[in-house]
Design a protein around this motif. Structure first.
Motif, PDB file in Angstrom:
ATOM      1  N   ILE A   1       0.815  -1.244   0.225  1.00  0.00           N
ATOM      2  CA  ILE A   1       0.101  -0.287   0.124  1.00  0.00           C
ATOM      3  C   ILE A   1       0.916   1.402   0.021  1.00  0.00           C
ATOM      4  CG2 ILE A   1      -1.569   1.331   1.463  1.00  0.00           C
ATOM      5  CD1 ILE A   1      -2.868  -1.504   2.405  1.00  0.00           C
ATOM      6  N   ALA A   2       2.045   1.289   0.593  1.00  0.00           N
ATOM      7  CA  ALA A   2       2.871   2.317   0.566  1.00  0.00           C
ATOM      8  C   ALA A   2       3.556   2.741  -0.883  1.00  0.00           C
ATOM      9  CB  ALA A   2       4.023   2.069   1.784  1.00  0.00           C
ATOM     10  N   VAL A   3       3.936   1.656  -1.446  1.00  0.00           N
ATOM     11  CA  VAL A   3       4.189   1.744  -2.764  1.00  0.00           C
ATOM     12  C   VAL A   3       3.166   2.401  -3.511  1.00  0.00           C
ATOM     13  CG1 VAL A   3       5.243   0.532  -4.983  1.00  0.00           C
ATOM     14  CG2 VAL A   3       5.940  -0.160  -2.575  1.00  0.00           C
ATOM     15  N   LEU A   4       2.005   1.847  -3.442  1.00  0.00           N
ATOM     16  CA  LEU A   4       1.005   2.272  -4.255  1.00  0.00           C
ATOM     17  C   LEU A   4       0.654   3.750  -3.985  1.00  0.00           C
ATOM     18  CD1 LEU A   4      -1.603   1.866  -6.117  1.00  0.00           C
ATOM     19  CD2 LEU A   4      -2.951   1.176  -4.068  1.00  0.00           C
ATOM     20  N   ALA A   5       0.806   4.277  -2.563  1.00  0.00           N
ATOM     21  CA  ALA A   5       0.570   5.376  -2.276  1.00  0.00           C
ATOM     22  C   ALA A   5       1.486   6.492  -2.881  1.00  0.00           C
ATOM     23  CB  ALA A   5       0.550   5.765  -0.959  1.00  0.00           C
ATOM     24  N   VAL A   6       2.740   5.913  -2.843  1.00  0.00           N
ATOM     25  CA  VAL A   6       3.701   6.750  -3.726  1.00  0.00           C
ATOM     26  C   VAL A   6       3.441   7.012  -5.387  1.00  0.00           C
ATOM     27  CG1 VAL A   6       6.199   6.841  -4.388  1.00  0.00           C
ATOM     28  CG2 VAL A   6       5.667   6.262  -2.034  1.00  0.00           C
ATOM     29  N   MET A   7       2.846   5.849  -5.657  1.00  0.00           N
ATOM     30  CA  MET A   7       2.607   6.064  -7.317  1.00  0.00           C
ATOM     31  C   MET A   7       1.332   7.153  -7.275  1.00  0.00           C
ATOM     32  SD  MET A   7       4.681   4.366  -8.752  1.00  0.00           S
ATOM     33  CE  MET A   7       5.917   2.822  -8.662  1.00  0.00           C
ATOM     34  N   LEU A   8       0.356   6.655  -6.458  1.00  0.00           N
ATOM     35  CA  LEU A   8      -0.667   7.780  -6.472  1.00  0.00           C
ATOM     36  C   LEU A   8      -0.472   9.190  -6.542  1.00  0.00           C
ATOM     37  CD1 LEU A   8      -3.289   5.474  -4.606  1.00  0.00           C
ATOM     38  CD2 LEU A   8      -3.435   6.484  -7.034  1.00  0.00           C
ATOM     39  N   GLY A   9       0.634   9.487  -5.328  1.00  0.00           N
ATOM     40  CA  GLY A   9       1.136  10.811  -5.037  1.00  0.00           C
ATOM     41  C   GLY A   9       2.111  11.332  -6.178  1.00  0.00           C
ATOM     42  N   LEU A  10       2.689  10.417  -6.906  1.00  0.00           N
ATOM     43  CA  LEU A  10       3.218  10.853  -8.491  1.00  0.00           C
ATOM     44  C   LEU A  10       2.327  11.529  -9.628  1.00  0.00           C
ATOM     45  CD1 LEU A  10       6.117   8.458  -8.304  1.00  0.00           C
ATOM     46  CD2 LEU A  10       6.362  10.930  -8.176  1.00  0.00           C
ATOM     47  N   LEU A  11       1.126  10.479  -9.585  1.00  0.00           N
ATOM     48  CA  LEU A  11       0.186  10.718 -10.361  1.00  0.00           C
ATOM     49  C   LEU A  11      -0.405  12.065 -10.330  1.00  0.00           C
ATOM     50  CD1 LEU A  11      -1.360   9.474 -12.622  1.00  0.00           C
ATOM     51  CD2 LEU A  11      -3.111   8.594 -11.164  1.00  0.00           C
ATOM     52  N   ALA A  12      -0.825  12.327  -8.855  1.00  0.00           N
ATOM     53  CA  ALA A  12      -1.530  13.299  -8.575  1.00  0.00           C
ATOM     54  C   ALA A  12      -0.502  14.844  -8.917  1.00  0.00           C
ATOM     55  CB  ALA A  12      -1.823  13.719  -7.009  1.00  0.00           C
ATOM     56  N   HIS A  13       0.752  14.598  -8.690  1.00  0.00           N
ATOM     57  CA  HIS A  13       1.576  15.778  -8.832  1.00  0.00           C
ATOM     58  C   HIS A  13       1.920  15.990 -10.421  1.00  0.00           C
ATOM     59  CE1 HIS A  13       5.089  18.358  -8.546  1.00  0.00           C
ATOM     60  NE2 HIS A  13       5.878  17.666  -9.309  1.00  0.00           N
ATOM     61  N   TRP A  14       1.972  14.833 -11.233  1.00  0.00           N
ATOM     62  CA  TRP A  14       2.019  14.974 -12.489  1.00  0.00           C
ATOM     63  C   TRP A  14       0.817  15.541 -13.327  1.00  0.00           C
ATOM     64  CZ3 TRP A  14       0.173  10.886 -15.974  1.00  0.00           C
ATOM     65  CH2 TRP A  14       0.007  11.177 -17.509  1.00  0.00           C
ATOM     66  N   ARG A  15      -0.275  15.067 -12.671  1.00  0.00           N
ATOM     67  CA  ARG A  15      -1.342  15.800 -13.671  1.00  0.00           C
ATOM     68  C   ARG A  15      -2.036  17.081 -12.793  1.00  0.00           C
ATOM     69  NH1 ARG A  15      -1.963  15.006 -18.121  1.00  0.00           N
ATOM     70  NH2 ARG A  15      -3.970  15.694 -17.903  1.00  0.00           N
TER      71      ARG A  15
END
Length: 242
Positions: free
Chosen positions: A202-216
């Protein structure tokens, strides 16, 4: 910090610099989140009340709890003239934009959930514990409530973690990286009832979601991906157990 702030507010309804709420507000939010999570982990269930209250009541309790947290966030940001829409970012002025964010969400799930997390889970061999098994819906009523819970999690948890907390931690650490990592830790600890292997995933998923939010510069694709992942996993697992 100006560049960081501009990158987060670009595409939002209005520009907002630095943190979005007072520090005490974030401390209270984290205290409530972690108290609920750790009590749930101790009870071995989705909620601190344990599995004996039934899945349907547990789903309803989580829905109410997460919307109450969103209301608390709204009250904190209101002091600084910041709206929920500013935190969500992005706009759906045309139907093509909705389709775009949906396709981004699907691609995210295929790459991250099916690829990155699938590979990591191959090594971790994370088996669902009893708390996770207690989450699986049975019957149409529970399935309907479960899907409502998935939709709630998609909106509320992305707003709480990738929106509010990521923004607050970015302002605190003066780095985007700090904001993404700290919100991921908070998100993972918020799911501690699932066991440490799942917490790592879940921590890895959260990092990826954070990167997605920052990118978009928007929470919308992440909200769609989050809701889809929760809903589909519940449906698939429920049918597998029949």
């Amino acid at each position: 910090m100006g560049n960081i702030d501009r990158s987060f507010s670009r595409g939002s309804g209005s520009a907002c610099n630095g943190s979005v709420a007072p520090a005490w507000h974030t401390v209270v939010l984290l205290f409530v989140l972690f108290s609920f999570s750790f009590a749930s982990a101790r009870a071995g269930s989705l909620t601190p009340l344990g599995a004996n209250v039934g899945r349907a009541f547990g789903y309803a309790l989580v829905i109410m709890f997460e919307w109450a947290l969103v209301a608390f966030i709204w009250l904190g940001m209101k002091q600084r003239g910041i709206r929920i829409a500013d935190l969500v970012g992005g706009r759906w002025n045309r139907p093509i934009y909705i389709l775009r964010d949906f396709l981004i969400a699907v691609a995210f799930l295929l790459v991250v959930t099916g690829g990155v997390l699938g590979a990591l889970n191959h090594f971790l061999k994370a088996a669902p514990n009893q708390a996770i098994r207690n989450l699986i819906p049975h019957g149409p009523i529970e399935m309907g409530l479960f899907l409502m819970t998935s939709l709630t999690a998609g909106f509320c948890e992305e707003l709480i973690y990738r929106g509010y907390l990521q923004r607050q931690f970015t302002a605190l650490t003066d780095t985007v990286t700090g904001g993404i990592v700290l919100q991921a830790i908070a998100f993972a600890l918020g799911h501690s009832y699932q066991g440490w292997k799942h917490v790592l995933l879940i921590a890895v998923l959260a990092v990826m979601l954070g990167l997605l939010a920052h990118w978009r510069k928007s929470l919308r694709p992440g909200m769609i991906a989050h809701a889809l992942q929760d809903g589909i996993s519940g449906i698939v697992t429920s049918h597998a157990l029949r």
